[in-house]
Design an enzyme around this catalytic site. Structure first.
Site, short mmCIF file in Angstrom:
data_model
loop_
_atom_site.label_atom_id
_atom_site.label_comp_id
_atom_site.label_asym_id
_atom_site.label_seq_id
_atom_site.Cartn_x
_atom_site.Cartn_y
_atom_site.Cartn_z
N ASN A 113 17.19 10.65 0.38
CA ASN A 113 16.64 10.27 -0.93
C ASN A 113 16.14 8.71 -0.79
O ASN A 113 16.43 8.07 0.27
CB ASN A 113 18.04 9.99 -1.95
CG ASN A 113 17.54 9.77 -3.21
OD1 ASN A 113 16.74 10.17 -3.88
ND2 ASN A 113 18.38 8.67 -3.70
N HIS A 115 15.60 5.52 -3.26
CA HIS A 115 16.12 4.73 -4.39
C HIS A 115 15.27 3.37 -4.73
O HIS A 115 15.22 2.50 -3.49
CB HIS A 115 17.39 4.60 -4.31
CG HIS A 115 17.98 3.93 -5.58
ND1 HIS A 115 18.48 4.50 -6.63
CD2 HIS A 115 18.61 2.70 -5.91
CE1 HIS A 115 18.96 4.11 -7.66
NE2 HIS A 115 19.03 2.85 -7.12
N SER A 142 15.21 1.55 -0.87
CA SER A 142 16.06 2.09 0.28
C SER A 142 15.86 3.60 0.56
O SER A 142 15.76 4.46 -0.53
CB SER A 142 17.63 1.68 -0.11
OG SER A 142 17.73 0.51 -0.60
N ASP A 151 23.87 7.59 -4.73
CA ASP A 151 23.16 6.59 -4.19
C ASP A 151 23.97 5.53 -3.25
O ASP A 151 23.74 4.41 -3.01
CB ASP A 151 22.57 5.36 -5.22
CG ASP A 151 21.61 5.98 -6.31
OD1 ASP A 151 20.84 7.02 -5.91
OD2 ASP A 151 21.41 6.10 -7.39
C1 GAR Z 1 10.48 6.31 -7.22
O1 GAR Z 1 10.35 4.81 -7.46
C2 GAR Z 1 11.78 6.53 -6.79
O2 GAR Z 1 12.40 5.71 -5.85
C3 GAR Z 1 12.61 6.54 -7.95
O3 GAR Z 1 11.78 7.45 -8.89
C4 GAR Z 1 10.37 7.17 -8.51
C5 GAR Z 1 9.53 8.37 -8.30
O4 GAR Z 1 8.01 7.94 -8.23
N1 GAR Z 1 13.83 7.61 -7.55
C6 GAR Z 1 14.98 7.35 -8.34
O5 GAR Z 1 15.12 6.44 -9.35
C7 GAR Z 1 16.09 8.30 -7.97
N2 GAR Z 1 17.32 7.81 -8.82
P1 GAR Z 1 7.23 9.00 -7.71
O6 GAR Z 1 7.37 10.49 -8.36
O7 GAR Z 1 5.87 8.58 -8.09
O8 GAR Z 1 7.34 9.29 -6.24
#
Ligand code: GAR
Length: 224
Positions: A113, A115, A142, A151
């Protein structure tokens, strides 16, 4: 005759824009990542990441959680769908659903994952806003193995960014995302090269337990 797949294969799970998915596609297409995406799966029918998959000629599936009575039944079908593509690695790339223990157990040690925070700080949602509210001078992203602790799985690689005067959640998110697009393909590459494994005590890179996550700045200094 035995069918041997030549490349390390990924199942990428998304819910939204898919900019991390795009970074993985680009790294794979440009030969920076010895892996291929076998399938992109979204729980959201309108996720823009589905369009990115289509443009790249990658198979995709939508599994809408709204069609299921509960998390357990959704996750059971999601797990079956993922397994039907026999991926080597499951990559959560902005997949905005909490996964049940049953699902996580099916893929333990082969699910990552990303985060948007310097874990263990700011687990959960709205990390950029919370960092600004706390007045932190530093933020980041991370990559970690997924375990049943939300997480909370073993940390692998982090990237730090400064919080600048005048930042809002949007400018900060953009700065963090630009780093996410570097660290996620890097960690997937370590997995594909067989250099990274999850053990009982945590993440092992090149046979060494990572007591602390690797910092992208150190990797860049080392020229890797
Ligand atoms: C990213 O910032 C990722 O780290 C976050 O969602 C966004 C997705 O962006 N993930 C989380 O918050 C997971 N809990 P993307 O769709 O443009 O890759």
């Amino acid at each position: 005759m035995t069918m041997k797949r030549s490349r390390y294969s990924l199942a990428v799970l998304i819910s939204g824009s898919g900019s991390n998915l795009q970074a993985i596609i680009d790294a794979s297409v440009e030969g920076r990542l010895p892996a291929e995406i076998g399938v992109v799966i979204s729980n959201e029918p309108t996720a823009f990441g589905l369009e990115r998959a289509k443009r790249a000629g990658i198979e995709s599936r939508v599994l809408d959680h709204r069609s299921y009575p509960d998390r357990r039944s959704y996750d059971a079908d999601l797990g079956d769908l993922v397994e039907s593509f026999t991926p080597d690695l499951v990559v959560l790339a902005g997949f905005m659903r909490i996964l049940s223990p049953e699902f996580i157990q099916r893929f333990t040690g082969r699910m990552l994952n990303i985060h948007p925070s310097l874990l263990p700080k700011y687990r959960g949602l709205h990390t950029h806003r919370r960092v600004l509210e706390a007045g932190d001078s530093e933020h980041g992203a991370s990559v970690h193995f997924v375990t049943e602790e939300l997480d909370g799985g073993p940390l692998i690689l982090q990237a730090r960014v400064p919080v600048k005067p005048g930042d809002d959640a949007e400018t900060l998110a953009a700065r963090v995302l630009s780093r996410e697009h570097i660290i996620y393909p890097q960690v997937i590459r370590w997995m594909a090269e067989g250099r990274l494994v999850m053990g009982d005590k945590g993440a092992f890179l090149d046979g060494r337990l990572l007591e602390d996550p690797v910092d992208l700045a150190d990797l860049e200094l080392a020229g890797r």
